[in-house]
Design a protein around this motif. Structure first.
Motif, mmCIF file in Angstrom:
data_model
loop_
_atom_site.group_PDB
_atom_site.id
_atom_site.type_symbol
_atom_site.label_atom_id
_atom_site.label_comp_id
_atom_site.label_asym_id
_atom_site.label_seq_id
_atom_site.Cartn_x
_atom_site.Cartn_y
_atom_site.Cartn_z
ATOM 1 N N ILE A 277 0.916 -1.169 0.341
ATOM 2 C CA ILE A 277 -0.092 -0.073 -0.271
ATOM 3 C C ILE A 277 1.167 1.388 0.059
ATOM 4 O O ILE A 277 0.189 2.415 -1.134
ATOM 5 C CB ILE A 277 -0.951 -0.139 1.410
ATOM 6 C CG1 ILE A 277 -1.984 -1.156 1.093
ATOM 7 C CG2 ILE A 277 -1.695 1.652 1.490
ATOM 8 C CD1 ILE A 277 -3.010 -1.687 2.485
ATOM 9 N N ALA A 278 2.014 0.913 1.445
ATOM 10 C CA ALA A 278 3.059 2.213 1.044
ATOM 11 C C ALA A 278 3.432 2.511 -0.773
ATOM 12 O O ALA A 278 3.507 3.595 -0.897
ATOM 13 C CB ALA A 278 3.913 2.012 1.798
ATOM 14 N N THR B 299 1.863 2.126 -3.395
ATOM 15 C CA THR B 299 1.558 2.433 -4.611
ATOM 16 C C THR B 299 0.880 3.844 -4.085
ATOM 17 O O THR B 299 0.683 4.700 -4.716
ATOM 18 C CB THR B 299 0.494 1.385 -4.366
ATOM 19 O OG1 THR B 299 0.492 0.242 -5.226
ATOM 20 C CG2 THR B 299 -1.025 1.856 -5.633
ATOM 21 N N ALA B 300 0.920 4.439 -2.842
ATOM 22 C CA ALA B 300 0.628 5.412 -2.971
ATOM 23 C C ALA B 300 1.899 6.349 -3.011
ATOM 24 O O ALA B 300 1.244 7.321 -3.196
ATOM 25 C CB ALA B 300 0.289 5.849 -0.692
ATOM 26 N N ASN B 301 3.212 6.114 -2.911
ATOM 27 C CA ASN B 301 4.554 7.344 -3.685
ATOM 28 C C ASN B 301 3.827 7.519 -4.576
ATOM 29 O O ASN B 301 4.303 8.037 -5.051
ATOM 30 C CB ASN B 301 5.693 6.514 -3.428
ATOM 31 C CG ASN B 301 5.858 6.600 -1.629
ATOM 32 O OD1 ASN B 301 5.462 6.875 -0.967
ATOM 33 N ND2 ASN B 301 6.611 5.758 -1.467
ATOM 34 N N GLN B 302 3.709 5.779 -5.694
ATOM 35 C CA GLN B 302 3.527 5.610 -7.660
ATOM 36 C C GLN B 302 1.886 7.035 -6.978
ATOM 37 O O GLN B 302 1.681 7.772 -8.633
ATOM 38 C CB GLN B 302 3.186 4.642 -7.627
ATOM 39 C CG GLN B 302 4.504 3.424 -8.045
ATOM 40 C CD GLN B 302 3.964 2.275 -8.384
ATOM 41 O OE1 GLN B 302 3.437 1.631 -7.856
ATOM 42 N NE2 GLN B 302 4.394 1.928 -9.407
ATOM 43 N N ILE B 303 1.500 6.947 -6.862
ATOM 44 C CA ILE B 303 -0.250 7.516 -6.573
ATOM 45 C C ILE B 303 0.341 9.132 -6.484
ATOM 46 O O ILE B 303 -0.019 10.156 -7.263
ATOM 47 C CB ILE B 303 -1.738 7.426 -6.066
ATOM 48 C CG1 ILE B 303 -1.578 5.488 -6.459
ATOM 49 C CG2 ILE B 303 -2.528 8.299 -6.423
ATOM 50 C CD1 ILE B 303 -1.571 5.375 -8.006
ATOM 51 N N ASN B 304 1.046 9.598 -5.622
ATOM 52 C CA ASN B 304 1.375 10.716 -4.870
ATOM 53 C C ASN B 304 2.193 11.122 -6.464
ATOM 54 O O ASN B 304 2.803 12.797 -6.865
ATOM 55 C CB ASN B 304 1.937 10.645 -4.074
ATOM 56 C CG ASN B 304 1.060 11.042 -2.522
ATOM 57 O OD1 ASN B 304 0.399 11.267 -2.681
ATOM 58 N ND2 ASN B 304 1.974 10.552 -1.065
ATOM 59 N N GLU B 305 2.752 10.762 -6.791
ATOM 60 C CA GLU B 305 3.952 10.981 -8.419
ATOM 61 C C GLU B 305 2.646 11.537 -9.061
ATOM 62 O O GLU B 305 2.621 12.940 -10.135
ATOM 63 C CB GLU B 305 4.399 10.034 -8.588
ATOM 64 C CG GLU B 305 6.177 9.486 -7.724
ATOM 65 C CD GLU B 305 6.562 8.226 -8.353
ATOM 66 O OE1 GLU B 305 5.865 7.372 -9.264
ATOM 67 O OE2 GLU B 305 7.751 8.720 -7.854
ATOM 68 N N LEU B 306 1.550 11.015 -9.387
ATOM 69 C CA LEU B 306 1.484 11.469 -10.460
ATOM 70 C C LEU B 306 -0.205 12.622 -10.050
ATOM 71 O O LEU B 306 -0.120 13.493 -10.761
ATOM 72 C CB LEU B 306 -0.267 10.321 -10.353
ATOM 73 C CG LEU B 306 0.612 9.090 -11.405
ATOM 74 C CD1 LEU B 306 -1.377 7.676 -11.877
ATOM 75 C CD2 LEU B 306 0.481 9.240 -12.781
ATOM 76 N N GLY C 93 -9.930 1.848 -4.586
ATOM 77 C CA GLY C 93 -10.816 2.421 -3.300
ATOM 78 C C GLY C 93 -10.448 2.915 -2.450
ATOM 79 O O GLY C 93 -10.372 3.877 -2.224
ATOM 80 N N ALA C 94 -9.501 1.590 -1.930
ATOM 81 C CA ALA C 94 -8.719 1.493 -0.809
ATOM 82 C C ALA C 94 -7.950 2.746 -0.729
ATOM 83 O O ALA C 94 -7.563 3.398 -0.138
ATOM 84 C CB ALA C 94 -8.259 0.425 -0.806
ATOM 85 N N ILE C 95 -6.943 2.757 -2.284
ATOM 86 C CA ILE C 95 -6.001 2.751 -2.148
ATOM 87 C C ILE C 95 -6.172 5.452 -2.291
ATOM 88 O O ILE C 95 -5.396 5.802 -1.724
ATOM 89 C CB ILE C 95 -4.873 2.708 -3.360
ATOM 90 C CG1 ILE C 95 -4.560 1.503 -3.478
ATOM 91 C CG2 ILE C 95 -4.086 4.062 -3.499
ATOM 92 C CD1 ILE C 95 -2.959 1.856 -2.349
ATOM 93 N N ALA C 96 -7.234 5.189 -2.792
ATOM 94 C CA ALA C 96 -7.761 6.670 -2.813
ATOM 95 C C ALA C 96 -7.823 7.280 -2.030
ATOM 96 O O ALA C 96 -7.607 8.168 -1.186
ATOM 97 C CB ALA C 96 -9.080 6.626 -4.317
ATOM 98 N N LEU C 97 -8.738 6.190 -0.760
ATOM 99 C CA LEU C 97 -8.878 6.902 0.698
ATOM 100 C C LEU C 97 -7.618 6.986 1.211
ATOM 101 O O LEU C 97 -7.637 7.974 1.988
ATOM 102 C CB LEU C 97 -9.657 5.870 1.613
ATOM 103 C CG LEU C 97 -10.932 5.929 0.916
ATOM 104 C CD1 LEU C 97 -11.931 5.036 1.478
ATOM 105 C CD2 LEU C 97 -11.750 7.190 1.360
ATOM 106 N N HIS C 98 -6.822 5.428 1.090
ATOM 107 C CA HIS C 98 -5.358 6.030 2.166
ATOM 108 C C HIS C 98 -4.495 7.355 1.632
ATOM 109 O O HIS C 98 -3.650 7.794 2.484
ATOM 110 C CB HIS C 98 -4.687 4.641 1.429
ATOM 111 C CG HIS C 98 -2.654 4.909 2.100
ATOM 112 N ND1 HIS C 98 -2.944 4.457 3.917
ATOM 113 C CD2 HIS C 98 -1.755 5.201 1.753
ATOM 114 C CE1 HIS C 98 -1.870 4.068 3.905
ATOM 115 N NE2 HIS C 98 -1.376 4.839 3.051
ATOM 116 N N VAL C 99 -4.746 7.210 0.359
ATOM 117 C CA VAL C 99 -3.645 8.691 -0.233
ATOM 118 C C VAL C 99 -4.292 10.442 -0.404
ATOM 119 O O VAL C 99 -3.744 11.130 -0.186
ATOM 120 C CB VAL C 99 -3.766 8.212 -2.045
ATOM 121 C CG1 VAL C 99 -2.424 9.908 -2.835
ATOM 122 C CG2 VAL C 99 -2.668 7.466 -1.847
ATOM 123 N N GLY C 100 -5.470 10.375 -0.770
ATOM 124 C CA GLY C 100 -6.288 11.717 -0.356
ATOM 125 C C GLY C 100 -6.437 12.013 0.915
ATOM 126 O O GLY C 100 -6.676 12.825 1.357
#
Length: 220
Positions: free
Chosen positions: A85-86, A88-95, A118-125
């Motif tokens: 999860i961490a 992937t969170a870094n990759q989404i933060n890059e986007l 959706g789980a990643i969206a909540l985690h990152v957002g």
């Protein structure tokens, strides 16, 4: 940087929706929904649909498939893949950073996802130090909820959260979604919650509601 399916807006973009697919799918999964959102012929919303990397998934006998993180058991909320999860969170933060560098303000970015996405969206957002326009979490749950109090960004305490779930979902039980909603509300977040008589999917009434919410959040 993740490979993405991207749909540019008809007019110059001043808003962006980053939309993450579910386990085993790809960035094309939600592309057909875009024309159904009622954004208008000359809207200014750019859509980015990232492709998850392929990785072994324990619950699927270790078979490799597109996944944002590992699912280690039938109970998806148990033995969660914190490291995956961490990463992937870094990759989404890059986007997100890429869109900001391109001139899109954080408050004009919606982070969306279905199931694992959706789980990643909540985690990152909820960990953004520049509040986004909103977080849309479909047929999903709040991962690593016991870490939220320590990791949540104060700047995103009032971020708009949209959650929707099927009452007949056999993959992510609606009780897990409802528990996640309650955990978020207990933590002080406002959640717009919607239930639909469906399985692990999206339906036309839900898409109509998503369209209204996006138009409101992005002033389209």
């Amino acid at each position: 940087m993740l490979d993405c399916v991207e749909i540019d807006s008809p007019a110059t973009a001043n808003a962006c929706v980053i939309w993450l697919h579910g386990l085993g799918a790809d960035g094309n999964d939600f592309v057909p929904i875009v024309p159904e959102l009622g954004l208008g012929e000359a809207h200014t919303v750019r859509f980015v649909f990232p492709n998850a990397p392929s990785r072994p998934v324990t619950v699927n006998n270790g078979m490799a498939m597109p996944a944002w993180y590992d699912i280690k058991g039938v109970d998806i909320a148990d033995k969660q893949d914190a490291d995956g999860i961490a990463a992937t969170a870094n990759q989404i933060n890059e986007l997100i950073a890429r869109e900001i560098q391109a001139g899109i303000k954080p408050e004009r970015i919606v982070l969306a996802g279905f199931s694992q996405g959706g789980a990643i969206a909540l985690h990152v957002g909820l960990r953004q130090h520049a509040r986004l326009a909103g977080v849309m979490a479909l047929s999903t749950y709040l991962p690593l909820h016991d870490r939220l109090a320590d990791e949540a960004a104060a700047e995103s305490a009032d971020v708009a959260i949209f959650m929707a779930h099927g009452t007949e979902d056999p993959v992510v039980p609606i009780t897990l979604g409802q528990t996640s909603r309650d955990q978020l509300e207990t933590a002080g977040y406002h959640v717009a919650w919607h239930e639909y008589p469906m399985a692990h999917q999206v339906c036309l009434p839900e898409i109509a509601t998503i369209g209204r919410w996006l138009r409101e959040r992005l002033a389209v």
